[in-house]
Design an enzyme around this catalytic site. Structure first.
Site, PDB file in Angstrom:
ATOM      1  N   HIS A  14     -70.244  37.961 -78.785  1.00 32.48           N
ATOM      2  CA  HIS A  14     -69.821  38.278 -77.528  1.00 32.48           C
ATOM      3  C   HIS A  14     -68.843  38.451 -76.591  1.00 32.48           C
ATOM      4  CE1 HIS A  14     -73.601  36.765 -76.298  1.00 32.48           C
ATOM      5  NE2 HIS A  14     -72.597  37.047 -74.851  1.00 32.48           N
TER       6      HIS A  14
ATOM      7  N   ASP B  55     -69.383  38.404 -71.634  1.00 29.32           N
ATOM      8  CA  ASP B  55     -70.084  39.121 -71.247  1.00 29.32           C
ATOM      9  C   ASP B  55     -69.395  39.665 -70.029  1.00 29.32           C
ATOM     10  OD1 ASP B  55     -72.569  37.680 -72.278  1.00 29.32           O
ATOM     11  OD2 ASP B  55     -71.472  36.288 -70.428  1.00 29.32           O
TER      12      ASP B  55
ATOM     13  N   HIS C 226     -68.116  34.210 -76.813  1.00 34.42           N
ATOM     14  CA  HIS C 226     -69.715  33.078 -77.522  1.00 34.42           C
ATOM     15  C   HIS C 226     -70.738  33.868 -78.046  1.00 34.42           C
ATOM     16  CE1 HIS C 226     -70.265  35.218 -73.705  1.00 34.42           C
ATOM     17  NE2 HIS C 226     -71.416  35.144 -74.098  1.00 34.42           N
TER      18      HIS C 226
ATOM     19  N   ARG D 117     -84.975  26.722 -78.153  1.00 39.75           N
ATOM     20  CA  ARG D 117     -84.592  26.344 -76.626  1.00 39.75           C
ATOM     21  C   ARG D 117     -84.633  27.381 -76.034  1.00 39.75           C
ATOM     22  NH1 ARG D 117     -79.039  28.301 -76.391  1.00 39.75           N
ATOM     23  NH2 ARG D 117     -77.700  27.390 -74.891  1.00 39.75           N
TER      24      ARG D 117
HETATM   25  O1  AKG Z   1     -78.141  30.799 -74.924  1.00 40.30           O
HETATM   26  C1  AKG Z   1     -76.912  31.033 -74.697  1.00 40.30           C
HETATM   27  O2  AKG Z   1     -76.469  30.307 -74.768  1.00 40.30           O
HETATM   28  C2  AKG Z   1     -75.710  32.173 -74.908  1.00 40.30           C
HETATM   29  C3  AKG Z   1     -76.599  33.007 -74.006  1.00 40.30           C
HETATM   30  C4  AKG Z   1     -75.382  34.304 -73.367  1.00 40.30           C
HETATM   31  O3  AKG Z   1     -74.771  34.133 -74.164  1.00 40.30           O
HETATM   32  C5  AKG Z   1     -75.974  35.632 -72.727  1.00 40.30           C
HETATM   33  O4  AKG Z   1     -77.049  35.533 -71.753  1.00 40.30           O
HETATM   34  O5  AKG Z   1     -75.105  36.454 -72.435  1.00 40.30           O
HETATM   35 FE   FE2 Z   2     -73.119  35.969 -73.369  1.00 47.88          FE
END
Ligand code: AKG
Ligand code: FE2
Length: 353
Positions: free
Chosen positions: A217, A219, A280, A290
């Site tokens: 996606h 942001d 990403h 994680r």
């Molecule tokens: O946890 C991650 O590395 C990505 C999180 C992410 O892309 C988001 O919260 O929009």
């Molecule tokens: Fe994100």
């Protein structure tokens, strides 16, 4: 209390990936994973040349690692340990804080889940803007919600300061003078900017090759600043085809003392396409549970975001039509990854002399 259907499968006690969470290999392997060659820029944002480095990274990658970011290491550890404490609660208790009554804050799936037929190997907790976070988390009683909220509020304040520093660098890198920042509507009153913290938890996964922590996606906000726990990592950004090869996923592994900064769709619009909103995703692994804490900053709800006039070619006009953040989120709800294209003006023919 919401029911615990298979939709709310407990990821922490899983011995296999159920069909509800198993993604097709064509989806997971849509692009290869990059070898060692690709390197995400690491930028000391206190360097006298930081503006041009930050600008270069946002044009070319849409993401960079920031050092000298000024967020105390102790605060980052506290955010991490409070997030772990929250996610370690039993599922039925976390579900008591699922967002309701128009609030965005609380426990749930990643906000982008609605766009995909399969579920992701993660859970999230959102602390949006000025929602009453204490009211939300006190439903978890006897969880120590007061100290959780105090730490998250301290984090939000520090992150907002950091976002201000990053915006200043971005504005300078665009060739605008510092005094001109005032003319860049959405950045004028950063104190009024809307923001949110998104805590993400990616439990270890027994079959990581069949699951995804967070699907690909972009942001929606201006900028995202991400803290991730040490360990195996999981964040990957999509690097478009370039002189080094075809499109590929590039690992954004944890680096000591670094935060990850990425460009969102509204900054892409504001910069008239100069800064690149980067796709990403997060993959999962067998060994490490994680945690990541994403801080999103965007314009106040009423503010239309359009391209900065100085960046617009007067012959062709702006590339995107102005939108408010809530309008844009509405468009994303319908169109998801086509949203940015949908607010793009059609290419206009350059007038022939
Ligand atoms: O946890 C991650 O590395 C990505 C999180 C992410 O892309 C988001 O919260 O929009
Ligand atoms: Fe994100």
């Amino acid at each position: 209390m919401p029911s615990l259907s298979k939709e709310h499968f407990d990821l922490y006690s899983a011995f296999h990936v159920p069909e509800t969470h198993a993604w097709s290999s064509s989806h997971l392997h849509d692009h290869p994973i990059a070898g060692d060659g690709a390197t995400i820029p690491v930028i000391d944002i206190s360097d006298p040349d930081a503006a041009s480095m930050v600008g270069g990274a946002c044009r070319s990658w849409g993401v960079f690692y920031a050092t000298s970011h000024g967020i105390p290491a102790d605060l980052l550890h506290q955010v991490e340990s409070h997030a772990r404490r929250l996610f370690s609660l039993p599922l039925h208790r976390k579900l008591q804080t699922a967002p309701r009554d128009g609030s965005l804050s609380g426990y749930g799936r990643p906000p982008i889940s609605a766009f995909f037929p399969k579920l992701m190997w993660s859970e999230g907790f959102t602390l949006a803007g000025h929602d009453d976070h204490l009211a939300v988390t006190s439903q978890l009683s006897p969880f120590d919600s007061l100290s959780f909220c105090e730490v998250m509020e301290a984090y939000r304040k520090e992150m907002k300061k950091l976002a201000g520093r990053l915006f200043r660098l971005l504005i300078l890198s665009l060739g605008l003078e510092e005094e001109e920042m005032g003319q860049v509507g959405p950045l004028k009153e950063l104190s009024q900017a809307a923001d949110a913290i998104q805590l993400n938890s990616y439990p270890t996964c027994p079959e990581p090759e069949r699951a995804i922590g967070m699907a690909a996606h972009t942001d929606s906000a201006f900028l995202t600043v991400l803290h991730q726990t040490d360990g195996a990592g999981g964040l990957q950004v999509l690097r478009d085809q370039d002189e080094s090869g075809s499109a590929r996923w590039v690992d954004v592994l944890p680096r000591p003392d670094c935060l990850v900064v990425n460009v969102g769709d509204l900054l892409h619009i504001l910069s008239n396409g100069r800064f690149k909103s980067v796709r990403h995703r997060a993959v999962v692994n067998r060994a490490d549970h994680r945690i990541s804490a994403a801080y999103f900053i965007g314009p106040p709800a009423h503010m239309k975001v359009g391209s900065i006039t100085k960046l617009v070619d007067m012959r062709t006009g702006p590339m995107y039509r102005p939108v408010t953040w809530p309008e844009y989120l509405g468009i994303r709800t319908r169109l998801f990854d086509k949203a940015l294209d949908s607010v793009k003006f059609q290419e206009k023919e350059l007038e022939k002399d």
